[in-house]
Scaffold this motif. Structure first.
Motif, PDB file in Angstrom:
ATOM      1  N   TYR A 184       0.819  -1.211   0.000  1.00  0.00           N
ATOM      2  CA  TYR A 184       0.000   0.000   0.000  1.00  0.00           C
ATOM      3  C   TYR A 184       0.853   1.261   0.000  1.00  0.00           C
ATOM      4  N   PHE A 185       2.016   1.171   0.654  1.00  0.00           N
ATOM      5  CA  PHE A 185       2.920   2.317   0.747  1.00  0.00           C
ATOM      6  C   PHE A 185       4.288   1.951   0.142  1.00  0.00           C
ATOM      7  N   PRO A 186       4.372   1.797  -1.177  1.00  0.00           N
ATOM      8  CA  PRO A 186       5.649   1.385  -1.778  1.00  0.00           C
ATOM      9  C   PRO A 186       6.757   2.412  -1.594  1.00  0.00           C
ATOM     10  N   GLU A 187       6.387   3.664  -1.307  1.00  0.00           N
ATOM     11  CA  GLU A 187       7.405   4.699  -1.093  1.00  0.00           C
ATOM     12  C   GLU A 187       7.901   4.742   0.350  1.00  0.00           C
ATOM     13  N   LEU A 188       7.244   4.018   1.237  1.00  0.00           N
ATOM     14  CA  LEU A 188       7.622   4.017   2.658  1.00  0.00           C
ATOM     15  C   LEU A 188       8.759   3.040   2.905  1.00  0.00           C
ATOM     16  N   LYS A 189       9.875   3.542   3.400  1.00  0.00           N
ATOM     17  CA  LYS A 189      10.985   2.659   3.768  1.00  0.00           C
ATOM     18  C   LYS A 189      10.699   2.098   5.160  1.00  0.00           C
ATOM     19  N   ILE A 190      10.592   0.774   5.242  1.00  0.00           N
ATOM     20  CA  ILE A 190      10.225   0.088   6.478  1.00  0.00           C
ATOM     21  C   ILE A 190      11.416  -0.722   6.970  1.00  0.00           C
ATOM     22  N   VAL A 191      11.789  -0.512   8.217  1.00  0.00           N
ATOM     23  CA  VAL A 191      12.866  -1.275   8.844  1.00  0.00           C
ATOM     24  C   VAL A 191      12.248  -2.131   9.938  1.00  0.00           C
ATOM     25  N   ALA A 192      12.261  -3.437   9.765  1.00  0.00           N
ATOM     26  CA  ALA A 192      11.652  -4.374  10.699  1.00  0.00           C
ATOM     27  C   ALA A 192      12.706  -4.882  11.679  1.00  0.00           C
ATOM     28  N   GLY A 193      12.489  -4.630  12.965  1.00  0.00           N
ATOM     29  CA  GLY A 193      13.480  -4.939  13.978  1.00  0.00           C
ATOM     30  C   GLY A 193      13.448  -6.366  14.493  1.00  0.00           C
ATOM     31  N   HIS A 194      14.486  -6.678  15.265  1.00  0.00           N
ATOM     32  CA  HIS A 194      14.572  -7.923  16.036  1.00  0.00           C
ATOM     33  C   HIS A 194      14.629  -9.177  15.160  1.00  0.00           C
ATOM     34  N   THR A 195      15.058  -9.021  13.917  1.00  0.00           N
ATOM     35  CA  THR A 195      15.246 -10.095  12.928  1.00  0.00           C
ATOM     36  C   THR A 195      13.951 -10.835  12.579  1.00  0.00           C
ATOM     37  N   GLY A 196      12.812 -10.402  13.177  1.00  0.00           N
ATOM     38  CA  GLY A 196      11.554 -11.104  12.956  1.00  0.00           C
ATOM     39  C   GLY A 196      11.450 -12.423  13.689  1.00  0.00           C
ATOM     40  N   TRP A 197      12.454 -12.729  14.517  1.00  0.00           N
ATOM     41  CA  TRP A 197      12.493 -14.023  15.218  1.00  0.00           C
ATOM     42  C   TRP A 197      11.253 -14.201  16.098  1.00  0.00           C
ATOM     43  N   PRO A 198      10.653 -15.390  16.123  1.00  0.00           N
ATOM     44  CA  PRO A 198      11.108 -16.669  15.562  1.00  0.00           C
ATOM     45  C   PRO A 198      10.660 -16.930  14.121  1.00  0.00           C
ATOM     46  N   TRP A 199      10.118 -15.897  13.478  1.00  0.00           N
ATOM     47  CA  TRP A 199       9.642 -16.041  12.105  1.00  0.00           C
ATOM     48  C   TRP A 199      10.669 -15.475  11.127  1.00  0.00           C
ATOM     49  N   CYS A 200      11.903 -15.945  11.242  1.00  0.00           N
ATOM     50  CA  CYS A 200      12.988 -15.382  10.422  1.00  0.00           C
ATOM     51  C   CYS A 200      12.791 -15.646   8.938  1.00  0.00           C
ATOM     52  N   GLU A 201      12.371 -16.833   8.562  1.00  0.00           N
ATOM     53  CA  GLU A 201      12.154 -17.138   7.154  1.00  0.00           C
ATOM     54  C   GLU A 201      11.058 -16.246   6.578  1.00  0.00           C
ATOM     55  N   GLU A 202      10.019 -16.029   7.359  1.00  0.00           N
ATOM     56  CA  GLU A 202       8.933 -15.153   6.927  1.00  0.00           C
ATOM     57  C   GLU A 202       9.437 -13.720   6.759  1.00  0.00           C
ATOM     58  N   MET A 203      10.316 -13.291   7.674  1.00  0.00           N
ATOM     59  CA  MET A 203      10.878 -11.944   7.603  1.00  0.00           C
ATOM     60  C   MET A 203      11.755 -11.803   6.364  1.00  0.00           C
ATOM     61  N   ILE A 204      12.572 -12.805   6.087  1.00  0.00           N
ATOM     62  CA  ILE A 204      13.428 -12.786   4.898  1.00  0.00           C
ATOM     63  C   ILE A 204      12.578 -12.734   3.632  1.00  0.00           C
ATOM     64  N   ALA A 205      11.491 -13.510   3.614  1.00  0.00           N
ATOM     65  CA  ALA A 205      10.612 -13.528   2.436  1.00  0.00           C
ATOM     66  C   ALA A 205      10.030 -12.153   2.169  1.00  0.00           C
ATOM     67  N   MET A 206       9.630 -11.449   3.221  1.00  0.00           N
ATOM     68  CA  MET A 206       9.059 -10.115   3.058  1.00  0.00           C
ATOM     69  C   MET A 206      10.120  -9.117   2.578  1.00  0.00           C
ATOM     70  N   ALA A 207      11.324  -9.199   3.140  1.00  0.00           N
ATOM     71  CA  ALA A 207      12.392  -8.286   2.734  1.00  0.00           C
ATOM     72  C   ALA A 207      12.822  -8.552   1.301  1.00  0.00           C
ATOM     73  N   TRP A 208      12.826  -9.810   0.896  1.00  0.00           N
ATOM     74  CA  TRP A 208      13.206 -10.159  -0.470  1.00  0.00           C
ATOM     75  C   TRP A 208      12.138  -9.719  -1.465  1.00  0.00           C
ATOM     76  N   LYS A 209      10.877  -9.812  -1.061  1.00  0.00           N
ATOM     77  CA  LYS A 209       9.767  -9.455  -1.950  1.00  0.00           C
ATOM     78  C   LYS A 209       9.665  -7.956  -2.171  1.00  0.00           C
ATOM     79  N   HIS A 210       9.829  -7.188  -1.097  1.00  0.00           N
ATOM     80  CA  HIS A 210       9.553  -5.751  -1.156  1.00  0.00           C
ATOM     81  C   HIS A 210      10.852  -4.948  -1.165  1.00  0.00           C
ATOM     82  N   SER A 211      11.021  -4.120  -2.171  1.00  0.00           N
ATOM     83  CA  SER A 211      12.237  -3.312  -2.262  1.00  0.00           C
ATOM     84  C   SER A 211      12.319  -2.261  -1.175  1.00  0.00           C
ATOM     85  N   ASN A 212      11.186  -1.931  -0.544  1.00  0.00           N
ATOM     86  CA  ASN A 212      11.148  -0.884   0.491  1.00  0.00           C
ATOM     87  C   ASN A 212      11.185  -1.441   1.908  1.00  0.00           C
ATOM     88  N   LEU A 213      11.443  -2.749   2.053  1.00  0.00           N
ATOM     89  CA  LEU A 213      11.409  -3.392   3.369  1.00  0.00           C
ATOM     90  C   LEU A 213      12.791  -3.940   3.721  1.00  0.00           C
TER      91      LEU A 213
END
Length: 284
Positions: A184-213
């Motif tokens: 919804y906000f492709p111009e918003l740079k989002i920094v997700a903290g704490h490595t997303g643990w224990p959902w690290c794979e899910e966090m990596i998937a989101m960062a890989w998918k979205h250029s702004n994450l």
């Protein structure tokens, strides 16, 4: 000695007053001091004293959130940190200390206006969100006016993700809840903290998918980083992960020493410790 300045992209306010108020005298968080062996960091420092610690670790800049953390248990504010508290430290050493405005969704449009003032008048470089105590997912519409203002101002959002060490439900920290926000906000740079643990794979998937994450390593010692995160930041995810301590949770010097045991490629180490945060937060 590093050939580039290290950026700690999440370091909490370190003054004696802040340590006393937010940890020692805080009934819901004091137990974490013992649990995470943080007693030696509770006395606090002046800006000049803390600068000496950072210099010894090779850290040139830290980013300090002005927290708006709400208790899920009793609905009171756990950390109610003013812009002025962080701005006072920033003024002592503007190149070293940078501030983030704390989002409180209950402040509604007055809060949005305060975010704009913090950026334009006090030199804050972004916003910070700890949404767990409010019981809201990051894709809740209550946060959208703040996200829109960040886009308008051209500043990033730093948000805690993953489980909550505080006494709050963790489900709202699932990285997948950033999916629609990033869309919804492709111009918003989002920094997700704490490595997303224990959902690290899910966090990596989101960062890989979205250029702004992006992913922040805040609060997690490098020796405990998920192996998939290390592979990601050392290869296809170079430039998508940034270093942070969440001090006083972690010490800067010890964390950097642990990073040097990971066997990172030189360019991946530089991206982790400097380049990614410099790009996202607009730092020199």
């Amino acid at each position: 000695m590093n050939s580039y300045p290290i950026i700690d992209s999440w370091c909490n306010l370190f003054t004696p007053a802040s340590m006393r108020k937010n940890f020692i005298e805080n009934p819901e968080l004091a137990h974490i001091v013992k649990w995470w062996h943080m007693d030696d960091r509770m006395r606090g420092w002046t800006p000049a004293e803390f600068a000496a610690l950072l210099d010894a670790a090779g850290v040139a800049t830290i980013i300090i959130p002005a927290w708006q953390m709400r208790s899920w248990k009793n609905q009171a504010m756990l950390w109610d940190m003013s812009v002025e508290e962080v701005a006072e430290v920033m003024a002592a050493d503007p190149k070293r200390y940078k501030g983030l405005f704390g989002i409180n969704p209950y402040h509604k449009m007055k809060g949005v206006a305060a975010l704009e003032r913090a950026v334009k008048e006090s030199g804050f470089i972004g916003a910070h969100l700890h949404h767990y105590g409010y019981g809201l997912r990051p894709d809740d519409r209550a946060f959208f006016p703040f996200y829109a203002k960040c886009v308008e101002l051209g500043v990033p959002l730093l948000i805690q993700m993953g489980h909550s060490a505080e006494l709050m439900p963790s489900d709202v920290g699932r990285p997948i809840y950033l999916d629609e926000v990033a869309l919804y906000f492709p111009e918003l740079k989002i920094v997700a903290g704490h490595t997303g643990w224990p959902w690290c794979e899910e966090m990596i998937a989101m960062a890989w998918k979205h250029s702004n994450l992006y992913i922040s390593t805040s609060a997690h010692s490098p020796k405990y980083w998920d192996a998939s995160l290390v592979r990601f930041l050392n290869s296809r995810g170079k430039g998508k992960v940034m270093f942070a301590t969440d001090f006083p949770v972690l010490k800067q010097a010890e964390s950097i020493e642990a990073i040097d045991q990971l066997g990172l490629k030189p360019e991946a180490r530089k991206a982790l410790l400097h380049d990614t945060a410099a790009k996202v937060f607009g730092l020199d």
